[in-house]
Scaffold this motif. Structure first.
Motif, PDB file in Angstrom:
ATOM      1  N   PRO A  75      -1.054   2.773   8.918  1.00  0.00           N
ATOM      2  CA  PRO A  75      -0.038   2.596   7.870  1.00  0.00           C
ATOM      3  C   PRO A  75      -0.606   2.946   6.496  1.00  0.00           C
ATOM      4  O   PRO A  75      -0.785   2.077   5.629  1.00  0.00           O
ATOM      5  CB  PRO A  75       0.298   1.108   7.985  1.00  0.00           C
ATOM      6  N   LEU A  76      -0.885   4.215   6.291  1.00  0.00           N
ATOM      7  CA  LEU A  76      -1.553   4.625   5.061  1.00  0.00           C
ATOM      8  C   LEU A  76      -0.658   4.462   3.841  1.00  0.00           C
ATOM      9  O   LEU A  76      -1.161   4.290   2.723  1.00  0.00           O
ATOM     10  CB  LEU A  76      -2.011   6.076   5.201  1.00  0.00           C
ATOM     11  N   ALA A  77       0.668   4.527   4.028  1.00  0.00           N
ATOM     12  CA  ALA A  77       1.564   4.307   2.887  1.00  0.00           C
ATOM     13  C   ALA A  77       1.412   2.892   2.343  1.00  0.00           C
ATOM     14  O   ALA A  77       1.433   2.674   1.123  1.00  0.00           O
ATOM     15  CB  ALA A  77       3.013   4.566   3.296  1.00  0.00           C
ATOM     16  N   GLU A  78       1.234   1.912   3.237  1.00  0.00           N
ATOM     17  CA  GLU A  78       1.032   0.538   2.788  1.00  0.00           C
ATOM     18  C   GLU A  78      -0.325   0.384   2.098  1.00  0.00           C
ATOM     19  O   GLU A  78      -0.459  -0.370   1.123  1.00  0.00           O
ATOM     20  CB  GLU A  78       1.124  -0.420   3.969  1.00  0.00           C
ATOM     21  N   VAL A  79      -1.329   1.078   2.608  1.00  0.00           N
ATOM     22  CA  VAL A  79      -2.635   1.052   1.956  1.00  0.00           C
ATOM     23  C   VAL A  79      -2.519   1.617   0.552  1.00  0.00           C
ATOM     24  O   VAL A  79      -3.026   1.038  -0.420  1.00  0.00           O
ATOM     25  CB  VAL A  79      -3.662   1.867   2.774  1.00  0.00           C
ATOM     26  N   GLU A  80      -1.823   2.736   0.417  1.00  0.00           N
ATOM     27  CA  GLU A  80      -1.654   3.351  -0.892  1.00  0.00           C
ATOM     28  C   GLU A  80      -0.882   2.434  -1.837  1.00  0.00           C
ATOM     29  O   GLU A  80      -1.232   2.285  -3.013  1.00  0.00           O
ATOM     30  CB  GLU A  80      -0.929   4.689  -0.752  1.00  0.00           C
ATOM     31  N   ALA A 138       7.732   1.966  -2.703  1.00  0.00           N
ATOM     32  CA  ALA A 138       6.348   2.403  -2.908  1.00  0.00           C
ATOM     33  C   ALA A 138       6.035   3.606  -2.029  1.00  0.00           C
ATOM     34  O   ALA A 138       5.343   4.535  -2.454  1.00  0.00           O
ATOM     35  CB  ALA A 138       5.386   1.264  -2.600  1.00  0.00           C
ATOM     36  N   ALA A 139       6.539   3.578  -0.801  1.00  0.00           N
ATOM     37  CA  ALA A 139       6.305   4.705   0.100  1.00  0.00           C
ATOM     38  C   ALA A 139       6.963   5.973  -0.442  1.00  0.00           C
ATOM     39  O   ALA A 139       6.377   7.056  -0.384  1.00  0.00           O
ATOM     40  CB  ALA A 139       6.837   4.389   1.497  1.00  0.00           C
ATOM     41  N   ARG A 140       8.177   5.812  -0.999  1.00  0.00           N
ATOM     42  CA  ARG A 140       8.858   6.978  -1.573  1.00  0.00           C
ATOM     43  C   ARG A 140       8.091   7.507  -2.780  1.00  0.00           C
ATOM     44  O   ARG A 140       7.933   8.719  -2.946  1.00  0.00           O
ATOM     45  CB  ARG A 140      10.288   6.620  -1.966  1.00  0.00           C
ATOM     46  N   ARG A 141       7.642   6.573  -3.616  1.00  0.00           N
ATOM     47  CA  ARG A 141       6.877   7.008  -4.777  1.00  0.00           C
ATOM     48  C   ARG A 141       5.575   7.688  -4.357  1.00  0.00           C
ATOM     49  O   ARG A 141       5.161   8.688  -4.932  1.00  0.00           O
ATOM     50  CB  ARG A 141       6.572   5.808  -5.689  1.00  0.00           C
ATOM     51  N   ALA A 142       4.952   7.102  -3.343  1.00  0.00           N
ATOM     52  CA  ALA A 142       3.702   7.699  -2.863  1.00  0.00           C
ATOM     53  C   ALA A 142       3.954   9.107  -2.323  1.00  0.00           C
ATOM     54  O   ALA A 142       3.170  10.026  -2.574  1.00  0.00           O
ATOM     55  CB  ALA A 142       3.081   6.818  -1.782  1.00  0.00           C
ATOM     56  N   ALA A 143       5.064   9.264  -1.585  1.00  0.00           N
ATOM     57  CA  ALA A 143       5.386  10.590  -1.057  1.00  0.00           C
ATOM     58  C   ALA A 143       5.669  11.566  -2.188  1.00  0.00           C
ATOM     59  O   ALA A 143       5.249  12.728  -2.145  1.00  0.00           O
ATOM     60  CB  ALA A 143       6.599  10.491  -0.119  1.00  0.00           C
ATOM     61  N   ALA A 144       6.395  11.081  -3.231  1.00  0.00           N
ATOM     62  CA  ALA A 144       6.690  11.939  -4.375  1.00  0.00           C
ATOM     63  C   ALA A 144       5.413  12.333  -5.099  1.00  0.00           C
ATOM     64  O   ALA A 144       5.236  13.487  -5.501  1.00  0.00           O
ATOM     65  CB  ALA A 144       7.644  11.237  -5.341  1.00  0.00           C
ATOM     66  N   GLU A 145       4.511  11.375  -5.251  1.00  0.00           N
ATOM     67  CA  GLU A 145       3.242  11.679  -5.918  1.00  0.00           C
ATOM     68  C   GLU A 145       2.406  12.640  -5.094  1.00  0.00           C
ATOM     69  O   GLU A 145       1.739  13.521  -5.639  1.00  0.00           O
ATOM     70  CB  GLU A 145       2.469  10.391  -6.188  1.00  0.00           C
TER      71      GLU A 145
END
Length: 323
Positions: free
Chosen positions: A121-126, A221-228
């Motif tokens: 779950p790398l999105a949660e880590v990020e 947060a996952a969406r923001r991480a994907a956008a980043e």
């Protein structure tokens, strides 16, 4: 409670946590240490995301220390309204978080190859690392290596503490969410206390709302991480294109410089050959001049001798005629 034992529990793959904890409790009781046994029994199993963050904190403390330092610099830049510095640090933030996530992936696969990088779950880590960047307290909790659940945040600079649990000693601390409706939790030395009795309908409803908020925050947060990541990918793609263009130009320039060097070398070789030939001709000419000079002097001597003989003969003829 031995800190190294807690560290081993929270860096081991989560699926083996319960069994390892049970063994540790049994060992403490067998040793007559009932207090440690009770503290160990209260430890909560970490999620996979929290486990990955714990691995980072314990196996790569220098990287997490860099994250904490970067968070302090970001807060100072925000506080002083230093736009250029803030933009520079924000770009550094994306690179730092991406590097930490990659390191967490590597550590997780190394610790438990069965998981595989695609199952982590790398999105949660990020999201947890972004939360640590946004709040110094969360950063220190991440640094402790004893997280039980991942954290998320609503945006950089806001307080990101959605149901973040931290193991300290033998007690589990539940951090409060930002102010909202429903019961609020406060940290105590031995655990968590609330404004309403546990198990009441109101408390259950509040828990469901908190869970919903947490899930929504994690999705955001996952969406923001994907956008980043997409932005970073585009930036890197532009930089790669520019780097390749500069490389091609440099290669062309090198080819031209190499060709010019070869041509200059050929011209130098030709000039040296011509100079050698000229030197040879000059030496031959000097020898010829010397020979001609000797021949001239010899001819001058022969002419002088001939003139003297002519005079002598002429005088003899004139003397004969006079008789």
């Amino acid at each position: 409670m031995p800190a190294d034992l807690v560290q081993r529990l929270y860096t081991a793959p989560p699926e083996g946590f319960v069994g390892a904890r049970t063994e540790a409790v049994a060992a403490a009781r067998a040793a007559g240490d009932e207090a440690t046994a009770r503290q160990l029994a209260k430890l909560r199993k970490p999620t996979v995301a929290a486990w990955l963050v714990n691995l980072l904190a314990i196996r790569r403390p220098e990287l997490v220390a860099d994250l904490v330092e970067l968070a302090a610099e970001l807060r100072a830049a925000q506080r002083d309204l230093r736009g250029p510095r803030l933009r520079e640090l924000s770009a550094q933030r994306r690179g730092t978080v991406a590097a930490l996530v990659a390191e967490a992936r590597a550590l997780g696969v190394e610790a438990d190859p069965r998981l595989g990088a695609g199952k982590l779950p790398l999105a949660e880590v990020e999201a947890t690392l972004q939360a640590a960047l946004a709040d110094v307290e969360v950063a220190e909790q991440v640094r402790s290596g004893r997280l039980v659940r991942a954290a998320s945040y609503a945006g950089f600079g806001e307080v990101p503490r959605p149901q973040l649990r931290l193991v300290t000693g033998g007690a589990e601390v539940l951090l409060p969410e930002p102010a909202a409706s429903g019961p609020t939790a406060t940290r105590t030395a031995g655990g968590v206390s609330g404004q309403r009795g546990a198990g009441s309908p109101a408390e259950q409803a509040a828990t469901r709302k908190a869970t919903a908020r947490e899930e929504a925050a994690e999705e955001a947060a996952a969406r923001r991480a994907a956008a980043e990541r997409s932005e970073l990918r585009r930036t890197l793609a532009r930089e790669l294109t520019g780097a390749r263009t500069r490389q091609r130009r440099a290669e062309s320039e090198l080819e031209r410089a190499t060709a010019a060097e070869r041509a200059a070398g050929s011209a130098l070789s030709e000039a040296e050959a011509a100079l050698a030939e000229a030197e040879r001709r000059r030496a031959a000419a000097e020898q010829e001049v010397s020979r001609r000079k000797l021949a001239r002097k010899s001819a001058e001597r022969d002419l002088a001798a001939a003139r003297r003989r002519t005079g002598d003969v002429q005088a003899a003829v004139e003397a004969l005629d006079a008789e």
